[in-house]
Design a protein around this motif. Sequence first.
Motif, PDB file in Angstrom:
ATOM      1  N   PRO A 100       4.432 114.940  72.097  1.00  0.00           N
ATOM      2  CA  PRO A 100       3.322 114.496  71.070  1.00  0.00           C
ATOM      3  C   PRO A 100       2.261 115.446  71.409  1.00  0.00           C
ATOM      4  O   PRO A 100       1.881 115.758  72.506  1.00  0.00           O
ATOM      5  CB  PRO A 100       2.986 113.132  71.453  1.00  0.00           C
ATOM      6  CG  PRO A 100       3.654 112.837  72.390  1.00  0.00           C
ATOM      7  CD  PRO A 100       4.979 113.838  72.765  1.00  0.00           C
TER       8      PRO A 100
ATOM      9  N   GLY B 112       1.979 108.185  67.204  1.00  0.00           N
ATOM     10  CA  GLY B 112       1.437 108.985  68.225  1.00  0.00           C
ATOM     11  C   GLY B 112       1.694 110.293  68.193  1.00  0.00           C
ATOM     12  O   GLY B 112       0.926 111.191  68.968  1.00  0.00           O
ATOM     13  N   GLU B 113       2.104 111.062  67.049  1.00  0.00           N
ATOM     14  CA  GLU B 113       2.210 112.576  66.966  1.00  0.00           C
ATOM     15  C   GLU B 113       1.249 112.941  66.220  1.00  0.00           C
ATOM     16  O   GLU B 113       1.001 112.257  65.023  1.00  0.00           O
ATOM     17  CB  GLU B 113       3.776 112.815  66.607  1.00  0.00           C
ATOM     18  CG  GLU B 113       3.902 114.240  66.317  1.00  0.00           C
ATOM     19  CD  GLU B 113       5.415 114.387  65.737  1.00  0.00           C
ATOM     20  OE1 GLU B 113       5.480 115.620  65.933  1.00  0.00           O
ATOM     21  OE2 GLU B 113       5.848 113.865  65.125  1.00  0.00           O
ATOM     22  N   THR B 129      -0.830 110.458  63.098  1.00  0.00           N
ATOM     23  CA  THR B 129       0.182 109.516  63.317  1.00  0.00           C
ATOM     24  C   THR B 129       1.063 108.845  62.173  1.00  0.00           C
ATOM     25  O   THR B 129       0.439 108.591  61.238  1.00  0.00           O
ATOM     26  CB  THR B 129      -0.077 108.517  64.558  1.00  0.00           C
ATOM     27  OG1 THR B 129       1.099 107.563  64.629  1.00  0.00           O
ATOM     28  CG2 THR B 129      -1.363 107.772  63.755  1.00  0.00           C
ATOM     29  N   GLY B 242      -7.304 113.756  69.529  1.00  0.00           N
ATOM     30  CA  GLY B 242      -6.634 112.725  70.277  1.00  0.00           C
ATOM     31  C   GLY B 242      -7.547 111.411  70.761  1.00  0.00           C
ATOM     32  O   GLY B 242      -7.214 110.985  71.622  1.00  0.00           O
ATOM     33  N   TYR B 261      -0.832 104.426  66.822  1.00  0.00           N
ATOM     34  CA  TYR B 261      -0.709 105.568  67.732  1.00  0.00           C
ATOM     35  C   TYR B 261       0.652 105.291  68.977  1.00  0.00           C
ATOM     36  O   TYR B 261       1.193 106.172  69.470  1.00  0.00           O
ATOM     37  CB  TYR B 261      -1.738 106.278  68.482  1.00  0.00           C
ATOM     38  CG  TYR B 261      -2.758 107.027  67.454  1.00  0.00           C
ATOM     39  CD1 TYR B 261      -2.263 107.972  66.763  1.00  0.00           C
ATOM     40  CD2 TYR B 261      -3.848 106.102  66.826  1.00  0.00           C
ATOM     41  CE1 TYR B 261      -3.422 108.310  65.885  1.00  0.00           C
ATOM     42  CE2 TYR B 261      -4.596 106.506  65.923  1.00  0.00           C
ATOM     43  CZ  TYR B 261      -4.542 107.781  65.419  1.00  0.00           C
ATOM     44  OH  TYR B 261      -5.494 108.137  64.494  1.00  0.00           O
ATOM     45  N   ASN B 262       0.803 103.869  69.110  1.00  0.00           N
ATOM     46  CA  ASN B 262       1.313 103.735  70.092  1.00  0.00           C
ATOM     47  C   ASN B 262       2.508 102.654  69.840  1.00  0.00           C
ATOM     48  O   ASN B 262       2.405 101.565  69.244  1.00  0.00           O
ATOM     49  CB  ASN B 262       0.521 103.142  71.383  1.00  0.00           C
ATOM     50  CG  ASN B 262      -0.310 104.228  71.669  1.00  0.00           C
ATOM     51  OD1 ASN B 262      -0.024 105.334  72.479  1.00  0.00           O
ATOM     52  ND2 ASN B 262      -1.516 104.131  71.312  1.00  0.00           N
ATOM     53  N   GLN B 283      -8.815 107.677  74.457  1.00  0.00           N
ATOM     54  CA  GLN B 283      -7.733 108.522  73.908  1.00  0.00           C
ATOM     55  C   GLN B 283      -6.761 107.735  73.356  1.00  0.00           C
ATOM     56  O   GLN B 283      -6.442 106.662  73.924  1.00  0.00           O
ATOM     57  CB  GLN B 283      -7.044 109.201  75.267  1.00  0.00           C
ATOM     58  CG  GLN B 283      -7.903 110.362  75.881  1.00  0.00           C
ATOM     59  CD  GLN B 283      -7.248 111.200  76.936  1.00  0.00           C
ATOM     60  OE1 GLN B 283      -6.137 110.808  77.130  1.00  0.00           O
ATOM     61  NE2 GLN B 283      -7.616 112.253  77.460  1.00  0.00           N
ATOM     62  N   SER B 285      -3.666 108.015  73.246  1.00  0.00           N
ATOM     63  CA  SER B 285      -2.437 107.828  73.687  1.00  0.00           C
ATOM     64  C   SER B 285      -2.337 106.968  75.179  1.00  0.00           C
ATOM     65  O   SER B 285      -1.564 107.020  75.885  1.00  0.00           O
ATOM     66  CB  SER B 285      -2.002 109.192  74.176  1.00  0.00           C
ATOM     67  OG  SER B 285      -2.999 109.825  75.101  1.00  0.00           O
ATOM     68  N   ASP B 286      -3.619 106.519  75.533  1.00  0.00           N
ATOM     69  CA  ASP B 286      -3.825 105.767  76.473  1.00  0.00           C
ATOM     70  C   ASP B 286      -4.216 104.132  76.052  1.00  0.00           C
ATOM     71  O   ASP B 286      -5.273 103.848  76.579  1.00  0.00           O
ATOM     72  CB  ASP B 286      -4.841 106.352  77.515  1.00  0.00           C
ATOM     73  CG  ASP B 286      -4.934 105.801  78.737  1.00  0.00           C
ATOM     74  OD1 ASP B 286      -4.167 105.058  79.359  1.00  0.00           O
ATOM     75  OD2 ASP B 286      -6.006 105.804  79.529  1.00  0.00           O
TER      76      ASP B 286
END
Lengths: 191, 334
Positions: A100, B112-113, B129, B242, B261-262, B283, B285-286
């Motif tokens: 990703p 998430g991409e 995403t 991001g 996103y997750n 972020q 992704s977190d």
Amino acid sequence: MEQERRTKFAAWVAGEILPYEPKVRSWLKRNRTTPEDVDEVIQEAYCRLAMLKAVDHIDRPEAYFFSLCRNLLLRRLKRARIVPITTIAEIEAASPDTGPSPEREVAGRVDYERLLQLINRLPERCRTIVRLRKVDGWSQKEIALHLATTEKAVEKQIWLGVKAIRAAWDEAEADAERSFQALGSSRGGLA
Amino acid sequence: MTSQDIVSMREEAAAWIARMDADRWGDSDEDELKAWLDQDERHHGILLQTHAIWISMDGLGACQSHESEGQSTNKDASRRLFLAGGATAMVASLVGGIVWLGSPLRYSTDIGEVRRLTLMDGSIATINTMSRIEVKTASARREIRIDEGEAWLQVAKDPTRPLIVSAGRARALALGTAFSVRKLAQGAEIFVTEGLVKAWPDTAEGAGVRLAAGEGAFIGEDARVVRLTKAAVDRALAWRFGNIDLLGQSLADAAVEFNRYNKRKIIVADPVTGSERLDGTFQFSDPEGFALAVGESLSVPVDLTSTSQIVIGRYSNTADKKSEGYPGAGSLFP
């Protein structure tokens, strides 16, 4: 019309394939390929791309380019017959890491920094003309008028520029890995 | 093949690129080039690569201005946009665009991409995403349809071929500009980062609005048109870096945003905690880091024991466990 198609195709390659070339090169190098072999595999891969009639079936260009190079490498290795079988198995199992983004997003650009450095190393007249053409976006005709010279003379300097940058492009692969990592670690390079 | 062969082929390819670059390409040039290409199969590949390297240098102006002047984001984006167009300027200057790739191109992203694509016309699409888009290029127009999710488009200037983006009933028209379109259940959000965009609900063009840089609008499936605040635009596009940008949104809305996103979902256990307002940049992704930061600042428990979810707050005996999705949640900014 043919020329239009050619330019569009090259623009697609510039946007979708070129940014990943350093990464594929360093992958090839890690897999016991000599520098000459790396060059030849990459060259042959571009040749295969050039033969494509359309690219609409290519959903992930960087993965497509990677597979192309991997298969060309495998063919060479199998032909050489002295490669340990484990190497071939490893290479066959390899797949492009298309994890990703945003890292991927940032990585999906050519390294402008490096290109600028390449331009700066050109001989003076050639550098001036390449900068006017590419940084300032002037046409060859406008440059000729501005410098009071012929269009043919400008074209010749552009030729020298393309030639030098093209040569440096291949030589720079040694530090490609490093610059690629630097790109990957810097965030938010898009806007 | 000797390396000497390769060197001379590259020199010849460079000469062809310089000749194409001169913009006075004619039939005789074409014939000569074809003859050269026919000499050796490798010429095709070398020409293509050299051509692509030369075209990729069109991005240098933007890079330069960024370095030497430290321009604002907006201006920088406009430079880059201009240069994205530059790659195809030569194409545009040739008369009469033709349909090159007839069948539409489809792109999609996983959870998430974020994907960035250079389209055939030199435009750049950055897809958020869980999105699906379709791109069609014809001689007189360019079309992008957003079937699901969101995309930010940096449109290459081409006055002969306007670009129309559709998402549900919403339509947006651009000539050379950068903007995002996000499809939601009830309509679509359009945010403009550069240039000018005309947006309207399909079959109700009269209700349309003109949006300048920094402006946005929500176009409902019911043909409702609502202008959005300037501040919302930057926040709504933080995903390109991001990030999720929060400026007074509720925790419940922030959870919905993270969950886009997750796979590991944030669940807010009680509505009181869910209504807490938050500020900050995180972020996407977190989600774990976000949850822990929230837990600490609101002094509520965070349960990370499950790998499929993160529970913030404490379930009260009477609370409905479905509190993570408040009605109407789905976008932070309508």
